[in-house]
Scaffold this motif. Structure first.
Motif, PDB file in Angstrom:
ATOM      1  N   LEU A   1       0.878  -1.112   0.052  1.00 23.80           N
ATOM      2  CA  LEU A   1      -0.087  -0.059  -0.012  1.00 23.80           C
ATOM      3  C   LEU A   1       0.837   1.282  -0.022  1.00 23.80           C
ATOM      4  CD1 LEU A   1      -2.681  -1.138   2.778  1.00 23.80           C
ATOM      5  CD2 LEU A   1      -2.903  -1.224   0.278  1.00 23.80           C
ATOM      6  N   ASP A   2       0.337   2.525  -0.603  1.00 26.08           N
ATOM      7  CA  ASP A   2       1.305   3.579  -0.589  1.00 26.08           C
ATOM      8  C   ASP A   2       0.654   4.575   0.518  1.00 26.08           C
ATOM      9  OD1 ASP A   2       2.488   3.255  -2.995  1.00 26.08           O
ATOM     10  OD2 ASP A   2       0.668   3.394  -4.191  1.00 26.08           O
ATOM     11  N   ALA A   3      -0.500   4.303   1.091  1.00 27.07           N
ATOM     12  CA  ALA A   3      -0.984   5.129   2.129  1.00 27.07           C
ATOM     13  C   ALA A   3      -2.244   4.444   2.715  1.00 27.07           C
ATOM     14  CB  ALA A   3      -1.697   6.420   1.731  1.00 27.07           C
ATOM     15  N   ILE A   4      -2.556   4.932   4.155  1.00 27.96           N
ATOM     16  CA  ILE A   4      -3.606   4.083   4.737  1.00 27.96           C
ATOM     17  C   ILE A   4      -4.711   5.383   5.202  1.00 27.96           C
ATOM     18  CG2 ILE A   4      -4.197   2.912   6.784  1.00 27.96           C
ATOM     19  CD1 ILE A   4      -1.764   1.647   6.757  1.00 27.96           C
ATOM     20  N   VAL A   5      -5.824   5.068   5.018  1.00 28.19           N
ATOM     21  CA  VAL A   5      -6.913   6.079   5.556  1.00 28.19           C
ATOM     22  C   VAL A   5      -7.783   5.420   6.335  1.00 28.19           C
ATOM     23  CG1 VAL A   5      -8.891   7.608   4.829  1.00 28.19           C
ATOM     24  CG2 VAL A   5      -6.927   7.375   3.190  1.00 28.19           C
ATOM     25  N   SER A   6      -7.682   5.987   7.672  1.00 35.32           N
ATOM     26  CA  SER A   6      -8.613   5.281   8.668  1.00 35.32           C
ATOM     27  C   SER A   6      -9.602   6.172   8.889  1.00 35.32           C
ATOM     28  CB  SER A   6      -7.705   4.771   9.958  1.00 35.32           C
ATOM     29  OG  SER A   6      -8.367   4.393  10.912  1.00 35.32           O
TER      30      SER A   6
END
Length: 347
Positions: free
Chosen positions: A101-106
């Motif tokens: 993954l390049d980024a995580i959105v929580s």
């Protein structure tokens, strides 16, 4: 007149041998040919927020939270964002650390209408900047959707914003740069050719032919102006190939040629007065800087007028362009007077 054109063709052939001039033209050719690519790169410095609008990089985002959230819908709508729903933050962090993954959105459940969203980005500044700017637009849409869901209404139509940064940068910087830079090269060509004749003492050979000294020097200036016209026409064609339209093509080219002619005649005056390349080029640079600064006192200035013509402003046209013929005629008159004085001195 036939002899004059023979001299012009001779000067055009000699320009082809000037490596410095050809190198400067090559730089302009590169800018015009790859303007769509360079625009994206330069815009990153001019306005970092434009990266998200111009970047075509595909980003893999791990989403942790409610699948029905506006954040999820906004991310999916963005064509260059791939969203992978993940049930928990631990699994998302594991995939993030393994470069899946390049980024995580929580996005946790809201508490009293407040959503405490978290965004995880790579440590690399360059990579995280591109990802953040790409996510900027969908996250703003999600934010507005959440406001509306909670009864908060914002009317953006009453806010006067600035024009598109891409549009502003292209027409106020890139196009004037390409259209006026040939004038600088034309002036440098004139000084080089004048200095070559005056320092090399080759005027006597040319003067032996049945042609006046005014025609000899005027042919050099005219060849430089033709070179500027060729460059401007080529840049317009290359910009159109890159998808950038220029309105009022005839007035735009006319203004560019008028400026190039004025600069060329002014450079000719400097070359005739100093008679050597080093001093002439130095004074030419100083005069050019002063002229550019003073040009902003006119209304409209050449740069402003060219921008307004290129975008299709109906309040400007050939009438405003024709006003710049007055200073051109004045500079040309001084040039002819200077060449006549040189003729008298030589005799």
């Amino acid at each position: 007149m036939r002899r004059f054109w023979i001299l012009v063709r001779k000067e055009l052939r000699s320009i082809k041998k000037e490596k410095t001039i050809l190198f400067a033209m090559l730089i302009q050719f590169f800018i015009a040919s790859f303007s769509s690519i360079m625009l994206t790169g330069i815009m990153a410095f001019y306005d970092p927020t434009s990266i998200g609008e111009n970047s075509n990089v595909n980003i893999k985002v791990g989403y942790v939270g409610d699948a029905a959230s506006p954040v999820m819908y906004s991310l999916v709508e963005k064509r260059n964002i791939q969203v992978f729903p993940i049930p928990d933050i631990a699994g998302a962090e594991k995939a993030f650390q393994s470069n899946q993954l390049d980024a995580i959105v929580s996005v946790p459940a809201s508490e009293a209408g407040i959503v405490d969203m978290q965004l995880f980005l790579p440590e690399s500044d360059a990579q995280s900047t591109v990802i953040l700017m790409t996510l900027n637009e969908p996250l703003k849409k999600a934010e507005n959707a959440m406001r509306e869901a909670n009864g908060v209404q914002l009317n953006y139509s009453d806010l006067e914003g600035k024009p598109s940064t891409d549009y502003e940068f292209l027409y106020s910087i890139i196009i004037p740069l390409l259209m006026f830079f040939p004038a600088l090269i034309a002036g440098s060509i004139v000084i080089d050719t004048f200095s070559e004749e005056l320092e090399g003492k080759t005027l006597d050979t040319l003067w032996a032919a049945p042609i006046s000294l005014n025609q000899i020097f005027s042919s050099k200036v005219f060849a430089a102006i033709l070179t500027a016209l060729f460059q401007c026409a080529l840049w317009v064609g290359l910009l159109r190939i890159n998808g950038f339209s220029i309105e009022n093509l005839v007035p735009v080219l006319s203004l560019s040629v008028i400026v190039a002619a004025a600069v060329s005649f002014a450079a000719g005056i400097i070359g005739l007065y100093f008679k050597d390349r080093e001093r002439s080029q130095f004074i030419y640079s100083l005069v050019l800087l002063g002229a550019v600064g003073l040009s902003y006192l006119s209304n409209p200035s050449p740069f402003s007028l060219l921008t307004r013509l290129a975008v299709g402003d109906y309040s400007v046209g050939l009438g405003q362009v024709a006003l710049y013929l007055l200073p051109l005629m004045g500079v040309a008159g001084v040039f002819l007077l200077a060449s006549k004085r040189l003729v008298a001195a030589e005799r």
